[in-house]
Design a protein around this motif. Structure first.
Motif, mmCIF file in Angstrom:
data_model
loop_
_atom_site.group_PDB
_atom_site.id
_atom_site.type_symbol
_atom_site.label_atom_id
_atom_site.label_comp_id
_atom_site.label_asym_id
_atom_site.label_seq_id
_atom_site.Cartn_x
_atom_site.Cartn_y
_atom_site.Cartn_z
ATOM 1 N N ARG A 88 0.914 -1.199 -0.061
ATOM 2 C CA ARG A 88 -0.075 0.091 -0.007
ATOM 3 C C ARG A 88 0.943 1.233 -0.068
ATOM 4 O O ARG A 88 0.471 2.255 -0.642
ATOM 5 C CB ARG A 88 -1.066 -0.164 1.067
ATOM 6 C CG ARG A 88 -2.429 -0.350 0.941
ATOM 7 C CD ARG A 88 -3.103 0.070 2.116
ATOM 8 N NE ARG A 88 -4.656 -0.119 2.064
ATOM 9 C CZ ARG A 88 -5.318 -1.122 2.100
ATOM 10 N NH1 ARG A 88 -4.461 -2.409 2.320
ATOM 11 N NH2 ARG A 88 -6.410 -1.186 1.942
ATOM 12 N N GLY A 91 2.031 2.727 -3.347
ATOM 13 C CA GLY A 91 0.542 3.250 -3.942
ATOM 14 C C GLY A 91 0.492 4.926 -3.471
ATOM 15 O O GLY A 91 0.334 5.874 -4.117
ATOM 16 N N GLN A 92 0.885 5.145 -1.935
ATOM 17 C CA GLN A 92 0.980 6.163 -1.420
ATOM 18 C C GLN A 92 2.141 7.118 -1.907
ATOM 19 O O GLN A 92 1.966 8.098 -2.271
ATOM 20 C CB GLN A 92 0.835 6.163 0.041
ATOM 21 C CG GLN A 92 -0.400 5.460 0.528
ATOM 22 C CD GLN A 92 -0.552 5.459 1.869
ATOM 23 O OE1 GLN A 92 0.167 5.499 2.702
ATOM 24 N NE2 GLN A 92 -1.738 5.053 2.332
ATOM 25 N N GLN A 94 3.476 6.943 -4.813
ATOM 26 C CA GLN A 94 3.036 7.386 -6.187
ATOM 27 C C GLN A 94 2.310 8.520 -6.155
ATOM 28 O O GLN A 94 2.478 9.517 -6.888
ATOM 29 C CB GLN A 94 2.530 6.060 -6.876
ATOM 30 C CG GLN A 94 2.472 6.410 -8.472
ATOM 31 C CD GLN A 94 1.978 5.125 -9.253
ATOM 32 O OE1 GLN A 94 2.404 4.092 -8.717
ATOM 33 N NE2 GLN A 94 1.208 5.429 -10.336
ATOM 34 N N ALA A 95 1.286 8.358 -5.279
ATOM 35 C CA ALA A 95 0.267 9.604 -4.989
ATOM 36 C C ALA A 95 0.921 11.080 -4.628
ATOM 37 O O ALA A 95 0.608 12.020 -5.354
ATOM 38 C CB ALA A 95 -0.789 9.397 -4.112
ATOM 39 N N ARG A 312 -7.553 -7.697 -9.282
ATOM 40 C CA ARG A 312 -7.391 -6.421 -9.368
ATOM 41 C C ARG A 312 -6.328 -6.314 -10.632
ATOM 42 O O ARG A 312 -6.294 -5.196 -10.887
ATOM 43 C CB ARG A 312 -7.189 -5.883 -7.990
ATOM 44 C CG ARG A 312 -5.540 -5.985 -7.979
ATOM 45 C CD ARG A 312 -5.101 -5.462 -6.727
ATOM 46 N NE ARG A 312 -5.330 -3.956 -6.476
ATOM 47 C CZ ARG A 312 -4.682 -3.230 -6.546
ATOM 48 N NH1 ARG A 312 -3.551 -2.973 -7.211
ATOM 49 N NH2 ARG A 312 -5.168 -1.766 -6.133
ATOM 50 N N PHE B 130 -7.689 8.055 -5.293
ATOM 51 C CA PHE B 130 -6.913 8.269 -5.977
ATOM 52 C C PHE B 130 -5.820 9.417 -5.491
ATOM 53 O O PHE B 130 -4.475 9.243 -5.906
ATOM 54 C CB PHE B 130 -7.224 8.539 -7.294
ATOM 55 C CG PHE B 130 -8.242 7.189 -8.001
ATOM 56 C CD1 PHE B 130 -9.340 7.590 -8.718
ATOM 57 C CD2 PHE B 130 -7.668 5.873 -7.853
ATOM 58 C CE1 PHE B 130 -10.012 6.479 -9.383
ATOM 59 C CE2 PHE B 130 -8.379 4.790 -8.258
ATOM 60 C CZ PHE B 130 -9.592 5.068 -9.234
ATOM 61 N N ASP B 131 -6.387 10.282 -5.085
ATOM 62 C CA ASP B 131 -5.219 11.403 -4.648
ATOM 63 C C ASP B 131 -4.467 10.910 -3.210
ATOM 64 O O ASP B 131 -3.299 11.547 -3.483
ATOM 65 C CB ASP B 131 -6.191 12.544 -4.052
ATOM 66 C CG ASP B 131 -7.017 12.267 -3.223
ATOM 67 O OD1 ASP B 131 -7.624 13.245 -2.507
ATOM 68 O OD2 ASP B 131 -7.362 11.081 -2.937
ATOM 69 N N ILE B 132 -4.705 9.872 -2.923
ATOM 70 C CA ILE B 132 -3.856 9.246 -1.656
ATOM 71 C C ILE B 132 -3.281 8.026 -2.217
ATOM 72 O O ILE B 132 -2.104 8.030 -1.498
ATOM 73 C CB ILE B 132 -5.081 9.118 -0.453
ATOM 74 C CG1 ILE B 132 -5.444 10.252 0.166
ATOM 75 C CG2 ILE B 132 -4.013 8.367 0.787
ATOM 76 C CD1 ILE B 132 -6.605 10.014 1.068
ATOM 77 N N ASP B 133 -3.877 7.412 -2.931
ATOM 78 C CA ASP B 133 -2.866 6.152 -3.175
ATOM 79 C C ASP B 133 -3.261 5.901 -4.729
ATOM 80 O O ASP B 133 -4.315 5.434 -5.324
ATOM 81 C CB ASP B 133 -3.678 4.837 -2.374
ATOM 82 C CG ASP B 133 -2.877 3.603 -2.626
ATOM 83 O OD1 ASP B 133 -2.257 3.558 -3.652
ATOM 84 O OD2 ASP B 133 -2.971 2.808 -1.914
ATOM 85 N N ALA B 134 -2.213 5.994 -5.576
ATOM 86 C CA ALA B 134 -2.443 6.076 -7.007
ATOM 87 C C ALA B 134 -2.479 4.750 -7.332
ATOM 88 O O ALA B 134 -2.803 4.528 -8.814
ATOM 89 C CB ALA B 134 -0.974 6.782 -7.513
ATOM 90 N N GLN B 135 -2.184 3.609 -6.444
ATOM 91 C CA GLN B 135 -2.620 2.535 -7.064
ATOM 92 C C GLN B 135 -3.813 1.788 -6.752
ATOM 93 O O GLN B 135 -4.035 0.637 -6.631
ATOM 94 C CB GLN B 135 -1.242 1.267 -6.599
ATOM 95 C CG GLN B 135 -0.063 1.974 -7.204
ATOM 96 C CD GLN B 135 1.313 1.016 -6.879
ATOM 97 O OE1 GLN B 135 1.012 0.051 -6.144
ATOM 98 N NE2 GLN B 135 2.272 1.420 -7.288
ATOM 99 N N HIS B 136 -4.635 2.427 -6.147
ATOM 100 C CA HIS B 136 -6.099 1.910 -5.366
ATOM 101 C C HIS B 136 -6.897 1.458 -6.672
ATOM 102 O O HIS B 136 -6.648 2.247 -7.675
ATOM 103 C CB HIS B 136 -6.633 3.089 -4.730
ATOM 104 C CG HIS B 136 -7.957 2.726 -4.388
ATOM 105 N ND1 HIS B 136 -8.500 2.041 -3.544
ATOM 106 C CD2 HIS B 136 -9.117 3.132 -4.762
ATOM 107 C CE1 HIS B 136 -9.907 1.971 -3.144
ATOM 108 N NE2 HIS B 136 -10.345 2.761 -4.381
ATOM 109 N N ARG B 155 -6.946 5.071 -11.371
ATOM 110 C CA ARG B 155 -6.771 6.403 -11.781
ATOM 111 C C ARG B 155 -6.629 6.847 -13.154
ATOM 112 O O ARG B 155 -7.035 7.767 -13.745
ATOM 113 C CB ARG B 155 -5.313 6.720 -11.057
ATOM 114 C CG ARG B 155 -5.264 8.388 -10.665
ATOM 115 C CD ARG B 155 -4.133 8.734 -9.989
ATOM 116 N NE ARG B 155 -2.931 8.461 -10.851
ATOM 117 C CZ ARG B 155 -1.705 8.908 -10.532
ATOM 118 N NH1 ARG B 155 -1.509 9.748 -9.505
ATOM 119 N NH2 ARG B 155 -0.562 8.556 -11.099
#
Lengths: 397, 373
Positions: A88, A91-92, A94-95, A312, B130-136, B155
């Motif tokens: 996780r 992903g954060q 990356q954001a 996913r 998406f703004d917090i976790d780009a891989q959500h 995203r």
């Protein structure tokens, strides 16, 4: 009917007692107790890391393009992800880098982080493109050379990997260069020399922390693959003595123990490490061998996790899924397909092994051929792989 | 000591939750002009997005989550936009529950969206996290009538359009007939109940023990009376439940169905008056009907052709039932004279049925998962 009375009493008592236990159901529910803990977070508010992250996040909320804060925060997230083995955080990270993510030429610090995140997602070609772009502008960036060498090694491009390692010569401490080169030694016919160098590094240098774990793990794996079990055991022990939890080390030692059929030791090592799929897999393999009762639950859990990942569209655990499918689900056909898909992306000894094991199970020499070629072309020193190769050749003669 | 061992054996072990990338699970059931939705969002993600850990101790309790229900609602609904044929649908939250997936606890948001008019093209705009976790990723399951389709929101593709085809009545009817057949074949509890009642149909009770029945017509009459009673009863309650005239809690229904199977099995071991078996079939058939209703409602019933889907589903159940009886009856009739039938098939089969149904009863009454099946 009287014969059944104690039996019925037993059952009723059992049901009554079971009713007192609140176990997770498989349907959405409304909890009844306000104090029931539903989830545990990575940090308490008072943890120093939590405070640092919060400060950085506040700064970024005011100015998302503040590059120093963004790079620091993203780096912290990646480190935390590595420590916990939790994707996780990637992903954060990356954001956080979103303002620059889609630019073809972002600032160098961002390029390096983007390459690291892509590497973790197994997007190796994109990661290499980023690193090449970065190294064009900063030819002295040691971390970039090291990451590039690592990716090239995973792709079995050993000559290019060696050249990338050699660029570290004047850019980083000598043991970094030696570690980089020795990692290649085992798969390019120079295992003995590699082990010699690493042994010296560990004895002479005063390296500590993650770097020591890295060097010791390379030595341990190279030794294990050439049958030097005592040296492997000693090096693993050296790595563990550092005292920093390392997911890769746990997995590598787990595999080492499994190969020696030291199943009880695997259980002791990994029994509480069930969050990471790879570690749960090794634990379950040991439980299968010992026919423990938890084996069934863990197998079902792994199946659910791989299914969730497939749903996913994330494909970073195909090697583990192939191993799972072959050994725990006994489906060699599907395992071979997964192993072949995996081999197209990464070519480390572990990837070779699952492909050869699946191919051997099916007596399919054609499927094994790419790995057999890789073994011979590169003078890979791994006695188990050689054994498997021999068995395939004999079985399909 | 034996009690403790039994209980310990039955307690499943819970592995710690997994590490995986962030996902949410969105399920939309389209019903003519409205959508019934369920959205599972990870508590960890909500904690990152809006903060749930009020006392800062690193643990999320039900109390803390409940206190933030309004904020969760606002956050979630402001990141999901449903529109049908260019018209925005208005969404209202119904309730929030909890569920557990492989990577931890999730908040389950149940909602309803009204889209003035029949929905032919549905646009879903998903922007959560998406703004917090780009891989959500948002994993969507879209159902309409009996058909399901899936999609993934990321995203890179946050807004997607779905064409809900104009359904022909015949296709829809055929779909529900198929679902009916399938669900009785998959409904092992219903099948076992029926079989438990039918096992002694080819025998008669004479002087306290079993004997093969004389002629086919008496057997046939026996079978027909049982199956018809079962059919009439479950059709009745299926309709009552689907039309929302009678509603029973699902845990009660499922537990009673399991109990009915146990009793049907016991009835073969301690036979009462044989001619009364159709009454047992009728009585418990009423409860089985509620079980079918739950399945049918889950499929998502089109409100405008409710009666058609209901009747089609019912026909499907009857056809499936008929197939089972037709498969079982001739075989049982042929071997009714054999030594093994009353002992192995009837007694042994009934014991097996009782054992299985006891496990079901325990699982359903106490909300446990004892076996993966």
């Amino acid at each position: 009917m009287t014969r059944f009375r104690p039996f019925i009493v037993l059952i009723l008592l059992g049901w009554f007692l079971l009713d007192q236990v609140g176990i997770a159901s498989s349907e959405p529910y409304r909890p009844t107790d306000n104090a029931q803990v539903l989830e545990r977070l990575s940090f308490k508010v008072s943890d120093p890391i939590a405070r640092e992250l919060e400060t950085l996040r506040t700064a970024l909320r005011q100015d998302p393009r503040h590059i120093e804060s963004a790079v620091t925060l993203a780096t912290r997230y990646i480190e935390q992800g590595r420590t916990e083995g939790d994707p996780r955080f990637l992903g954060q990270a990356q954001a956080i880098l979103a303002p620059w993510w889609n630019e073809p030429t972002p600032p160098p610090a961002v390029l390096l982080l983007r390459a690291t995140i892509r590497q973790n997602a197994h997007e190796f070609d994109q990661a290499l493109a980023d690193l090449d772009e970065l190294l064009d502008r900063q030819p002295t960036n040691a971390q970039a050379w090291l990451t590039k060498a690592a990716i090239l090694q995973v792709q079995a491009r050993y000559d290019e990997a060696r050249r990338a390692c050699q660029r570290l010569a004047r850019l980083a401490a000598p043991h970094i260069l030696l570690g980089c080169l020795s990692d290649l030694a085992g798969v390019t016919g120079q295992a003995a020399k590699g082990r010699e160098l690493l042994r010296q590094v560990l004895l002479e240098s005063i390296i500590s922390g993650r770097e020591r774990i890295w060097i010791a793990t390379i030595l341990a794996e190279t030794a294990a693959r050439t049958g030097a079990l005592r040296e492997a055991e000693q090096s693993f022990s050296d790595a563990f003595k550092v005292g920093v939890k390392d997911q890769y080390l746990l997995g590598a030692y787990g595999d080492f123990l499994l190969d020696q059929r030291r199943y009880q030791d695997v259980i002791s090592l990994l029994e509480f490490e069930t969050r990471a799929d790879g570690l749960l897999l090794r634990l379950t393999l040991a439980e299968q061998a010992l026919e423990l009762s938890t084996f069934q639950t863990h197998t079902a859990e792994l199946a659910a996790r791989f299914a969730a990942a497939r749903k996913r569209g994330t494909t970073v655990h195909v090697r583990e899924e192939a191993r799972f499918t072959l050994t725990l689900q006994q489906d060699a056909h599907r395992a071979l397909a997964l192993a072949q898909t995996n081999w197209a992306v990464q070519r480390e000894p572990a990837d070779a092994r699952i492909l050869l094991e699946s191919a051997l199970e099916l007596r399919n020499r054609t499927a094994a051929q790419p790995v057999l070629d890789w073994l011979n072309r590169n003078h890979v020193e791994d006695f188990r792989l050689r054994q498997l190769a021999k068995q395939i050749q004999e079985a399909t003669f | 000591m034996r009690i403790l061992l039994v209980i310990l054996w039955l307690l499943p072990s819970l592995p710690a939750s997994a590490h995986k990338p962030s996902d949410s699970y969105l399920s939309l059931a389209v019903q003519n002009d409205r959508i019934e939705g369920q959205w599972d969002i990870a508590l960890r993600d909500l904690a990152d997005a809006i903060g749930l850990d009020s006392d800062g101790d690193g643990q999320l309790t039900w109390g803390e989550v409940r206190n933030k229900h309004e904020e969760i609602r606002a956050y979630a609904l402001s990141h999901l936009a449903l529109s049908a044929d260019q018209q925005t649908c208005s969404t209202q939250m119904l309730e929030q529950l909890i569920d557990h997936h492989t990577d931890g606890a999730y908040s389950v948001l149940r909602f309803r969206s009204n889209c003035n008019g029949p929905i032919e093209r549905l646009v879903v705009d998903y922007r959560l996290l998406f703004d917090i976790d780009a891989q959500h990723k948002g994993l969507l399951r879209l159902t309409q009538g009996g058909q399901t389709s899936t999609a993934i929101f990321s995203r890179e593709s946050p807004a997607q359009e779905f064409s809900l085809a104009k359904r022909s009545l015949w296709t829809e009817s055929r779909q529900f007939i198929h679902e009916g057949i399938w669900h009785i074949w998959l409904g092992f509890d219903h099948v076992l109940f029926l079989l438990a009642l039918l096992l002694p149909a080819v025998l008669v009770r004479v002087d306290g023990h079993w004997q093969a029945a004389g002629n086919f017509s008496s057997v046939c009459w026996n079978v027909v009376s049982i199956v018809t009673a079962f059919t009439v009863a479950h059709s009745l309650t299926l309709s009552l439940a689907v039309l929302d005239i009678v509603r029973l809690p699902s845990r009660l229904v499922e537990s009673t169905i399991a109990a009915s199977v146990v009793l049907a099995g016991l009835g073969n071991l301690y036979p009462m008056v044989a001619s009364r078996r159709w009454m047992v079939a009728f009585g418990f058939g009423l409860i089985h009907g509620f079980g079918f209703a739950a399945v049918l409602i889950d499929l998502g019933l089109p409100q405008d052709s409710l009666l058609l889907s209901l009747v089609s589903f019912n026909i499907g159940v009857e056809l499936g039932q008929l197939a089972i009886v037709a498969a079982f009856l001739p075989l049982a009739y042929l071997i009714r004279h054999s030594w093994s039938y009353p002992r192995l098939v009837l007694t042994g089969g009934s014991l097996a049925v009782i054992a299985i149904a006891l496990v079901w009863f325990t699982e359903r009454a106490f909300n446990l998962q004892l076996f993966p099946v």
